[in-house]
Design an enzyme around this catalytic site. Sequence first.
Site, mmCIF file in Angstrom:
data_model
loop_
_atom_site.group_PDB
_atom_site.id
_atom_site.type_symbol
_atom_site.label_atom_id
_atom_site.label_comp_id
_atom_site.label_asym_id
_atom_site.label_seq_id
_atom_site.Cartn_x
_atom_site.Cartn_y
_atom_site.Cartn_z
ATOM 1 C CG HIS A 143 -1.962 -1.109 1.144
ATOM 2 N ND1 HIS A 143 -3.135 -1.045 0.427
ATOM 3 C CD2 HIS A 143 -1.942 -2.339 1.707
ATOM 4 C CE1 HIS A 143 -3.791 -2.184 0.562
ATOM 5 N NE2 HIS A 143 -3.090 -2.992 1.318
ATOM 6 C CG ASN B 266 -7.841 -4.610 0.776
ATOM 7 O OD1 ASN B 266 -7.094 -3.640 0.797
ATOM 8 N ND2 ASN B 266 -7.424 -5.828 1.048
#
Length: 480
Positions: free
Chosen positions: A57, A130
């Site tokens: 990320h 997510n």
Amino acid sequence: MSKSSKKTMTTDAGVPVSDNQNSLTAGPRGPVLMADYHLMERMAHFNRERVPERIVHAKGAGAYGTFTVTGDISRYTRAKLFSKIGNSCEMFVRFSTVAGELGSADTVRDPRGFACKFYTEEGNWDLVGNNTPVFFIRDALKFQDFIHSQKRDPQTGLKDNTMQWDFWSLSPESLHQVTILFSDRGIPATYRNMNGYGSHTFSLWNDKGERYWVKWHLKTMQGIKCLTEEEAGRIAGQDPDFHRRDLFTAIKQGKNPKWGVQIQIMPEKDAETYSIHPFDLTKVWPHKDYPLIEVGVMELNRSPENYFAEVEQSAFEPSNLPPGFGASPDKMLQARLLSYADAHRYRIGINYAALPVNKPRCPVHTYNRDGHMRFDGNYGGTVNYQPNSFDGPMDDKQYKEPPLHISGDADRYDHREGNDDYKQAGDLYRLMSADQKAQLVGNIVRAMKTVPKDIQLRQIDHFHKADKDYGDRVASGLGL
Ligand code: NDP
């Protein structure tokens, strides 16, 4: 960039700078003198501008917003945030890709991180999810291997489809998430046009000490929009920061994105008999079994003033759970409870929670002190141990979470034994339109065509087990 009013430049120590164009030299042709501390300071600071990028990320974008409660769930949770309809709190959300580095293109096929920090009056609640309701693995012992397979080949430094499909084909629990990843939703058009999911099973607990298992869903109110691989590839070349730019621009134009927040609730006892393992991160709870319940609306309405300070230094932790929120036995969640804070300590230091973007909006009274970059008053002269006779902050039993019922012998249980990794992937395939199926198969075939045949065959077997048509079409696309 915003314009500032005219000021005299200074060193970091506040000393006015007389010349920021010419270094201090012996004669007009140099050399440079060590006495030019201003030059030394500027070079030294520059050398230290970067903090380690997040291992996963790394590339993201963020914005502040407001969460407002629209549905009454106070019977499930004692959280003050949910005590009545109309309550609201400030929040910060960071969206991200997973595998790419800080400078990578936004429009790649990858899950998107959807990390929410709710600054509640009882402390920060972080829902770190997510844009997919499931994940590739269900045991955190496989996370490092999984991420290695998605990153770069140790010899060439290149991303490698063979590594990815090798891992996936040897890990059948990944099939559900692989099907989502290669579906049309695998490349969102913008961060505004995708759903978010808490993904794990979490819990909520109420004043009576009753626990409920919960799944969080954040449904885009802009509608789902996706990019084809062709569109995404073109955009990646023209504007690698497309998603970051879109979020900032939309908010600047007043097009504040919104998501409807919904939950699925499972009474604690149901978990013992429900046919689907409720703590398995590769599974969803079908809506017909546990329907969605409306909870609230979140709106993003303010971009950060400074990208590094607020987005790069934002630190989300699934372990941030105010009273009324809880975790679950989900093995992946258990590992994340530890791992996120650990990563922040490594990246931005032990006092990361006191950075403005992470700082709770309610008072903080802790006995944690000192450490690198203690940039506030460090609690001054107040007592730094407990118990004490100096009116230091006290723990309070009224916030005690109900006991979590667990049982069983400590062992390393085979998580694949007796686990159906195929039905839900097949269900997803079967609910797709003809066009979505064609896109899914096309995307998979393009990604698999350079992969060795034995790996292709192993993976096709999984597609077949999910749905015969799914397997047949990928096989025929690969000429097998
Ligand atoms: P439902 O028909 O009630 O729900 C189907 C779900 O699939 C909707 O949430 C829909 O999202 C979502 N969906 C549609 N296309 C895609 C896609 N390409 N990628 C990801 N999600 C998609 O069925 P069930 O609840 O019985 O679930 C059937 C299958 O749907 C599951 O096996 C799972 O793969 C998928 N799914 C289920 C979810 C759940 O929590 N039950 C959540 C997300 C996916 P939307 O409503 O936003 O269009």
